[in-house]
Design a protein around this motif. Structure first.
Motif, short mmCIF file in Angstrom:
data_model
loop_
_atom_site.label_atom_id
_atom_site.label_comp_id
_atom_site.label_asym_id
_atom_site.label_seq_id
_atom_site.Cartn_x
_atom_site.Cartn_y
_atom_site.Cartn_z
N THR A 1 0.80 -1.23 0.00
CA THR A 1 0.00 0.00 0.00
C THR A 1 0.83 1.28 0.00
O THR A 1 0.58 2.18 -0.82
N PRO A 2 1.84 1.44 0.88
CA PRO A 2 2.61 2.68 0.86
C PRO A 2 3.32 2.92 -0.47
O PRO A 2 3.42 4.07 -0.91
N MET A 3 3.78 1.85 -1.11
CA MET A 3 4.45 2.00 -2.39
C MET A 3 3.48 2.44 -3.48
O MET A 3 3.78 3.31 -4.30
N LEU A 4 2.29 1.86 -3.49
CA LEU A 4 1.28 2.26 -4.47
C LEU A 4 0.82 3.69 -4.23
O LEU A 4 0.59 4.44 -5.18
N GLU A 5 0.69 4.07 -2.97
CA GLU A 5 0.30 5.45 -2.66
C GLU A 5 1.37 6.43 -3.10
O GLU A 5 1.07 7.52 -3.62
N ALA A 6 2.64 6.07 -2.92
CA ALA A 6 3.73 6.93 -3.37
C ALA A 6 3.71 7.08 -4.88
O ALA A 6 3.95 8.17 -5.42
N ALA A 7 3.41 5.99 -5.58
CA ALA A 7 3.34 6.05 -7.04
C ALA A 7 2.20 6.95 -7.50
O ALA A 7 2.36 7.77 -8.41
N ARG A 8 1.04 6.80 -6.86
CA ARG A 8 -0.10 7.64 -7.23
C ARG A 8 0.19 9.11 -6.96
O ARG A 8 -0.13 9.99 -7.79
#
Length: 240
Positions: free
Chosen positions: A93-100
């Motif tokens: 989740t934190p990685m996907l949020e950073a990407a978004r």
């Protein structure tokens, strides 16, 4: 003092991965550096052992954010520790949020793990990584040929990308045994639908031999050195 307070400051350099047929940079690998461009060892050696997995996750998020600020329009290769999958229930989740937040589509993210790090529990690792692939993430096996499991690894687990170890490729134009091994690996990649990247390529002779064998993706000083907090242009030298 908390582990977070003890973590060293860091930044990233980015090294291009080049498609030799077109000269296009298809990805950049994020390489951890000190805040002034110091070596990866100078940073990682100061991370407390108990904070390593948290630092690993924090680093990926920071690399994504920096790549977004630099205007990345290619894929982004991110190194990670496989044990983070087992110890951190919120790895994704934190990685996907950073990407978004950075405007990077998740299908541009490539997670890199070295051959030796996944072999202890390949079955469990493969099961867990399916979740991340379902989100569009790709997986690369780095330093392939440096460990002891070799082609047996590919029988149990097929990554999207396989990066041939630089030690295996060094002086390959003069080494019959290395040539035979690399040909076998490339044949397996073709049969399994895996993209092969030759990494650490430093000479035109190495490049020419590999290109003659059908390799089209390259990473190494011959094609572009890492750029500190920058996305350097890649180059393709003339073949012999």
């Amino acid at each position: 003092m908390s582990d977070t307070a003890m973590l060293p400051r860091f930044s990233f350099a980015f090294q291009p991965i080049v498609q030799a047929l077109t000269g296009e940079v298809v990805s950049y690998e994020a390489l951890i550096r000190g805040p002034g461009g110091e070596s990866a060892h100078s940073v990682l050696s100061r991370v407390p052992h108990g904070a390593l997995h948290g630092f690993d996750a924090q680093g990926r998020e920071a690399a994504i954010a920096l790549a977004g600020r630099l205007g990345l329009r290619t894929q982004l290769n991110l190194n990670f520790l496989p044990q983070s999958l087992f110890s951190d229930h919120d790895f994704l989740t934190p990685m996907l949020e950073a990407a978004r937040a950075s405007g990077l589509p998740t299908d541009r993210l490539v997670l890199e793990v070295t051959e030796g790090e996944v072999i202890d529990d390949v079955t469990r690792f493969a099961r867990l990584i399916k979740r991340y692939r379902a989100q569009g993430l790709k997986l690369a096996i780095d330093d392939f040929g440096a460990g002891y499991c070799g082609l047996n690894l590919l029988a149990e687990f097929q990554p999207d990308i396989l990066k041939l170890d630089m030690a295996l490729l060094r002086g390959i134009e003069h080494s019959g045994p290395r040539q035979a091994i690399v040909r076998a690996i490339l044949s397996a990649c073709t049969d399994l639908g895996i993209d092969a990247i030759a990494e650490g390529v430093e000479t035109v002779d190495e490049f020419s031999w590999l290109a003659d064998e059908g390799v089209t993706l390259f990473q190494g000083y011959l094609f572009g050195r890492p750029g500190f907090e920058a996305l350097p242009v890649g180059t393709v030298p003339p073949r012999r």
